[in-house]
Design a protein around this motif. Structure first.
Motif, PDB file in Angstrom:
ATOM      1  N   ALA A 183      27.152  12.404 -21.194  1.00 45.90           N
ATOM      2  CA  ALA A 183      27.217  13.491 -20.207  1.00 45.90           C
ATOM      3  C   ALA A 183      28.667  13.804 -19.881  1.00 45.90           C
ATOM      4  O   ALA A 183      28.976  14.287 -18.797  1.00 45.90           O
ATOM      5  CB  ALA A 183      26.439  13.111 -18.957  1.00 45.90           C
ATOM      6  N   THR A 184      29.565  13.507 -20.827  1.00 49.85           N
ATOM      7  CA  THR A 184      30.958  13.944 -20.683  1.00 49.85           C
ATOM      8  C   THR A 184      31.141  15.215 -21.517  1.00 49.85           C
ATOM      9  O   THR A 184      30.275  15.585 -22.313  1.00 49.85           O
ATOM     10  CB  THR A 184      31.966  12.889 -21.197  1.00 49.85           C
ATOM     11  OG1 THR A 184      31.930  12.880 -22.624  1.00 49.85           O
ATOM     12  CG2 THR A 184      31.662  11.504 -20.655  1.00 49.85           C
ATOM     13  N   SER A 185      32.291  15.836 -21.346  1.00 54.42           N
ATOM     14  CA  SER A 185      32.591  17.009 -22.169  1.00 54.42           C
ATOM     15  C   SER A 185      33.217  16.611 -23.500  1.00 54.42           C
ATOM     16  O   SER A 185      33.537  17.479 -24.318  1.00 54.42           O
ATOM     17  CB  SER A 185      33.510  17.955 -21.386  1.00 54.42           C
ATOM     18  OG  SER A 185      34.517  17.216 -20.733  1.00 54.42           O
ATOM     19  N   VAL A 186      33.366  15.317 -23.751  1.00 56.40           N
ATOM     20  CA  VAL A 186      33.953  14.859 -25.021  1.00 56.40           C
ATOM     21  C   VAL A 186      32.968  15.181 -26.150  1.00 56.40           C
ATOM     22  O   VAL A 186      31.798  14.806 -26.096  1.00 56.40           O
ATOM     23  CB  VAL A 186      34.249  13.349 -24.984  1.00 56.40           C
ATOM     24  CG1 VAL A 186      34.821  12.880 -26.321  1.00 56.40           C
ATOM     25  CG2 VAL A 186      35.214  13.029 -23.850  1.00 56.40           C
ATOM     26  N   GLY A 187      33.475  15.876 -27.155  1.00 58.04           N
ATOM     27  CA  GLY A 187      32.606  16.308 -28.254  1.00 58.04           C
ATOM     28  C   GLY A 187      32.579  17.821 -28.372  1.00 58.04           C
ATOM     29  O   GLY A 187      32.160  18.370 -29.384  1.00 58.04           O
ATOM     30  N   MET A 188      33.041  18.512 -27.301  1.00 56.71           N
ATOM     31  CA  MET A 188      33.032  19.981 -27.357  1.00 56.71           C
ATOM     32  C   MET A 188      34.092  20.500 -28.318  1.00 56.71           C
ATOM     33  O   MET A 188      33.933  21.578 -28.889  1.00 56.71           O
ATOM     34  CB  MET A 188      33.271  20.560 -25.956  1.00 56.71           C
ATOM     35  CG  MET A 188      32.145  20.244 -25.001  1.00 56.71           C
ATOM     36  SD  MET A 188      32.425  20.906 -23.354  1.00 56.71           S
ATOM     37  CE  MET A 188      32.112  22.648 -23.599  1.00 56.71           C
ATOM     38  N   ASP A 189      35.174  19.730 -28.464  1.00 58.11           N
ATOM     39  CA  ASP A 189      36.242  20.142 -29.389  1.00 58.11           C
ATOM     40  C   ASP A 189      36.045  19.411 -30.713  1.00 58.11           C
ATOM     41  O   ASP A 189      36.288  18.212 -30.808  1.00 58.11           O
ATOM     42  CB  ASP A 189      37.600  19.784 -28.771  1.00 58.11           C
ATOM     43  CG  ASP A 189      38.747  20.113 -29.723  1.00 58.11           C
ATOM     44  OD1 ASP A 189      38.481  20.583 -30.851  1.00 58.11           O
ATOM     45  OD2 ASP A 189      39.902  19.897 -29.321  1.00 58.11           O
ATOM     46  N   ASP A 191      37.698  19.296 -33.296  1.00 60.49           N
ATOM     47  CA  ASP A 191      38.922  18.767 -33.922  1.00 60.49           C
ATOM     48  C   ASP A 191      39.498  17.570 -33.172  1.00 60.49           C
ATOM     49  O   ASP A 191      40.457  16.958 -33.642  1.00 60.49           O
ATOM     50  CB  ASP A 191      39.993  19.861 -34.002  1.00 60.49           C
ATOM     51  CG  ASP A 191      39.518  21.035 -34.835  1.00 60.49           C
ATOM     52  OD1 ASP A 191      38.815  20.789 -35.835  1.00 60.49           O
ATOM     53  OD2 ASP A 191      39.819  22.182 -34.470  1.00 60.49           O
ATOM     54  N   ALA A 192      38.925  17.262 -32.005  1.00 56.41           N
ATOM     55  CA  ALA A 192      39.489  16.175 -31.199  1.00 56.41           C
ATOM     56  C   ALA A 192      39.230  14.829 -31.865  1.00 56.41           C
ATOM     57  O   ALA A 192      38.231  14.654 -32.565  1.00 56.41           O
ATOM     58  CB  ALA A 192      38.889  16.192 -29.798  1.00 56.41           C
ATOM     59  N   GLU A 193      40.133  13.912 -31.615  1.00 57.05           N
ATOM     60  CA  GLU A 193      40.006  12.555 -32.166  1.00 57.05           C
ATOM     61  C   GLU A 193      38.963  11.738 -31.404  1.00 57.05           C
ATOM     62  O   GLU A 193      38.365  10.827 -31.947  1.00 57.05           O
ATOM     63  CB  GLU A 193      41.357  11.833 -32.023  1.00 57.05           C
ATOM     64  CG  GLU A 193      42.455  12.416 -32.887  1.00 57.05           C
ATOM     65  CD  GLU A 193      42.319  11.965 -34.322  1.00 57.05           C
ATOM     66  OE1 GLU A 193      42.238  10.756 -34.551  1.00 57.05           O
ATOM     67  OE2 GLU A 193      42.270  12.833 -35.217  1.00 57.05           O
ATOM     68  N   GLU A 194      38.767  12.110 -30.133  1.00 58.24           N
ATOM     69  CA  GLU A 194      37.941  11.281 -29.239  1.00 58.24           C
ATOM     70  C   GLU A 194      36.462  11.375 -29.574  1.00 58.24           C
ATOM     71  O   GLU A 194      35.974  12.390 -30.044  1.00 58.24           O
ATOM     72  CB  GLU A 194      38.069  11.799 -27.805  1.00 58.24           C
ATOM     73  CG  GLU A 194      39.310  11.423 -27.092  1.00 58.24           C
ATOM     74  CD  GLU A 194      39.288  12.086 -25.714  1.00 58.24           C
ATOM     75  OE1 GLU A 194      39.339  11.349 -24.736  1.00 58.24           O
ATOM     76  OE2 GLU A 194      39.207  13.322 -25.651  1.00 58.24           O
ATOM     77  N   THR A 195      35.747  10.319 -29.246  1.00 57.89           N
ATOM     78  CA  THR A 195      34.288  10.351 -29.259  1.00 57.89           C
ATOM     79  C   THR A 195      33.833   9.614 -28.004  1.00 57.89           C
ATOM     80  O   THR A 195      34.518   8.687 -27.558  1.00 57.89           O
ATOM     81  CB  THR A 195      33.725   9.710 -30.552  1.00 57.89           C
ATOM     82  OG1 THR A 195      32.306   9.777 -30.513  1.00 57.89           O
ATOM     83  CG2 THR A 195      34.164   8.265 -30.706  1.00 57.89           C
ATOM     84  N   PRO A 196      32.723  10.019 -27.383  1.00 60.95           N
ATOM     85  CA  PRO A 196      32.366   9.403 -26.104  1.00 60.95           C
ATOM     86  C   PRO A 196      31.993   7.933 -26.221  1.00 60.95           C
ATOM     87  O   PRO A 196      32.205   7.167 -25.284  1.00 60.95           O
ATOM     88  CB  PRO A 196      31.182  10.234 -25.610  1.00 60.95           C
ATOM     89  CG  PRO A 196      30.720  11.018 -26.770  1.00 60.95           C
ATOM     90  CD  PRO A 196      31.859  11.165 -27.720  1.00 60.95           C
ATOM     91  N   VAL A 197      31.446   7.531 -27.378  1.00 61.36           N
ATOM     92  CA  VAL A 197      31.071   6.126 -27.589  1.00 61.36           C
ATOM     93  C   VAL A 197      31.442   5.743 -29.023  1.00 61.36           C
ATOM     94  O   VAL A 197      31.037   6.430 -29.970  1.00 61.36           O
ATOM     95  CB  VAL A 197      29.553   5.909 -27.374  1.00 61.36           C
ATOM     96  CG1 VAL A 197      29.153   4.490 -27.710  1.00 61.36           C
ATOM     97  CG2 VAL A 197      29.163   6.230 -25.937  1.00 61.36           C
ATOM     98  N   PRO A 198      32.207   4.659 -29.195  1.00 67.87           N
ATOM     99  CA  PRO A 198      32.594   4.260 -30.554  1.00 67.87           C
ATOM    100  C   PRO A 198      31.370   3.987 -31.438  1.00 67.87           C
ATOM    101  O   PRO A 198      30.363   3.434 -30.969  1.00 67.87           O
ATOM    102  CB  PRO A 198      33.389   2.968 -30.319  1.00 67.87           C
ATOM    103  CG  PRO A 198      33.846   3.034 -28.892  1.00 67.87           C
ATOM    104  CD  PRO A 198      32.793   3.797 -28.153  1.00 67.87           C
ATOM    105  N   ARG A 219      30.065  14.942 -33.206  1.00 70.39           N
ATOM    106  CA  ARG A 219      30.421  13.720 -33.951  1.00 70.39           C
ATOM    107  C   ARG A 219      29.544  12.546 -33.501  1.00 70.39           C
ATOM    108  O   ARG A 219      29.086  11.754 -34.328  1.00 70.39           O
ATOM    109  CB  ARG A 219      31.895  13.408 -33.708  1.00 70.39           C
ATOM    110  CG  ARG A 219      32.327  12.111 -34.345  1.00 70.39           C
ATOM    111  CD  ARG A 219      33.811  11.885 -34.180  1.00 70.39           C
ATOM    112  NE  ARG A 219      34.138  10.486 -34.394  1.00 70.39           N
ATOM    113  CZ  ARG A 219      35.302   9.936 -34.107  1.00 70.39           C
ATOM    114  NH1 ARG A 219      36.259  10.683 -33.580  1.00 70.39           N
ATOM    115  NH2 ARG A 219      35.528   8.664 -34.328  1.00 70.39           N
ATOM    116  N   LEU A 220      29.296  12.435 -32.179  1.00 66.19           N
ATOM    117  CA  LEU A 220      28.442  11.343 -31.670  1.00 66.19           C
ATOM    118  C   LEU A 220      27.067  11.381 -32.342  1.00 66.19           C
ATOM    119  O   LEU A 220      26.555  10.353 -32.791  1.00 66.19           O
ATOM    120  CB  LEU A 220      28.279  11.462 -30.147  1.00 66.19           C
ATOM    121  CG  LEU A 220      27.275  10.466 -29.529  1.00 66.19           C
ATOM    122  CD1 LEU A 220      27.746   9.029 -29.676  1.00 66.19           C
ATOM    123  CD2 LEU A 220      27.015  10.799 -28.055  1.00 66.19           C
TER     124      LEU A 220
END
Ligand code: NAP
Length: 268
Positions: A183-189, A191-198, A219-220
């Motif tokens: 429920a984060t905004s991580v994943g909307m981009d 091209d971003a390196e981040e993922t909400p859960v490894p 990506r998740l």
């Protein structure tokens, strides 16, 4: 003609108009769904104006979901979550609901994902995180909330029955969990390196709901599928909050397939 609509600021990229108008078309209803973008401090005035003008129902989005609480009679779920996303003007005063909560439950049920008695990790404690945490706890899950800002997770957990809270380091609980919701905004981009859960925490006994719906395949979700997990994309959650709003307003079963097709076409 019945008029329904969306109150938000901004609303220009909303997917609700095509989704709801597909429902009206499928059922042959004489209805339209329009968007309204009042000033950010004008939620109460906008709800009162909509009532005066005979609007049948409103969805409510950022930044008005909390402010509208004071302009309607919220039901128990909306009051506890502290946010209204659906207003029904068929009563006086108008009633306020939170169909984001129903959207989570129905999206998971649609994919045969059980909630009752399951261990769930919710990553994120913003608006979506609140709705998700209440939905899962009310349906019988043991909920752990992991958030970048730990205070925010702790404050949400204090409101959600039985919930625990921690920082992002506690995402490793996913390894022993049945259910994960991003429920984060991580994943909307994309091209971003981040993922909400490894990826290392994902496994085949897990079901993963990603609240992010743009892109549909994050990506998740790709990494979860590769780990053998059941995946549910954010468009399902968005769809079923709309389905629940439609059913509140009309008392009719929503044409879920037509709404889903319109939503996915608009997303693509
Ligand atoms: P929000 O209230 O602004 O909350 C954002 C959340 O994301 C917070 O928990 C924030 O943590 C976290 N976050 C942001 N950037 C991060 C990062 N780089 N690393 C770790 N955590 C980060 O937003 P929201 O309204 O809850 O929306 C969150 C997402 O859910 C969005 O993608 C939105 O589109 C989606 N959403 C989907 C639906 C649906 O129906 N599918 C409905 C609502 C929202 P902090 O507290 O530490 O800032």
């Amino acid at each position: 003609m019945q008029v329904f609509g969306l109150l938000g600021n901004p609303v220009e990229h909303s997917l609700s108009p095509p989704m709801h108008e597909a429902a009206y078309d499928a059922l042959g209803m004489d209805a339209r769904y329009v968007t309204f973008e009042p000033a950010r401090d004008a939620a109460g005035a906008a709800v009162a104006a909509a009532d005066t003008l005979g609007i049948a129902g409103l969805n409510v989005t950022i930044p008005f979901k909390r402010d509208v609480l004071d302009a309607v009679e919220p039901d128990d779920v909306a009051r506890r979550v502290g946010a209204v996303n659906t207003v029904d003007f068929s009563t006086s005063p108008p009633r306020g609901y939170n169909t984001d909560v129903a959207g989570v439950e129905r999206a998971l049920a649609h994919h045969d994902v059980g909630i009752d008695g399951r261990d769930a990790v919710v990553v994120g404690a913003g608006g979506a995180g609140r709705a998700v945490a209440f939905a899962l706890a009310d349906a019988g899950a043991r909920v752990h909330i992991a958030n970048r800002t730990v205070d925010r997770a702790e404050s949400l957990a204090a409101d959600v029955p039985g919930a625990t809270a921690g920082g992002l380091d506690t995402r490793d609980r996913v390894a022993d969990a049945d259910l994960l919701v991003n429920a984060t905004s991580v994943g909307m981009d994309p091209d971003a390196e981040e993922t909400p859960v490894p990826a290392a925490h994902l496994h085949e006994d897990l079901a993963v709901l990603d609240a992010v719906y743009a892109p549909i395949e994050t990506r998740l979700l790709r990494e979860a599928a590769a780990a053998g997990a059941t995946t549910v994309d954010g468009a399902w959650m968005l769809l079923f909050q709309g389905v629940a709003a439609f059913e509140r307003w009309t008392g009719r079963d929503a044409p879920v397939d037509a709404m889903n097709q319109a939503l996915r076409a608009a997303l693509e």
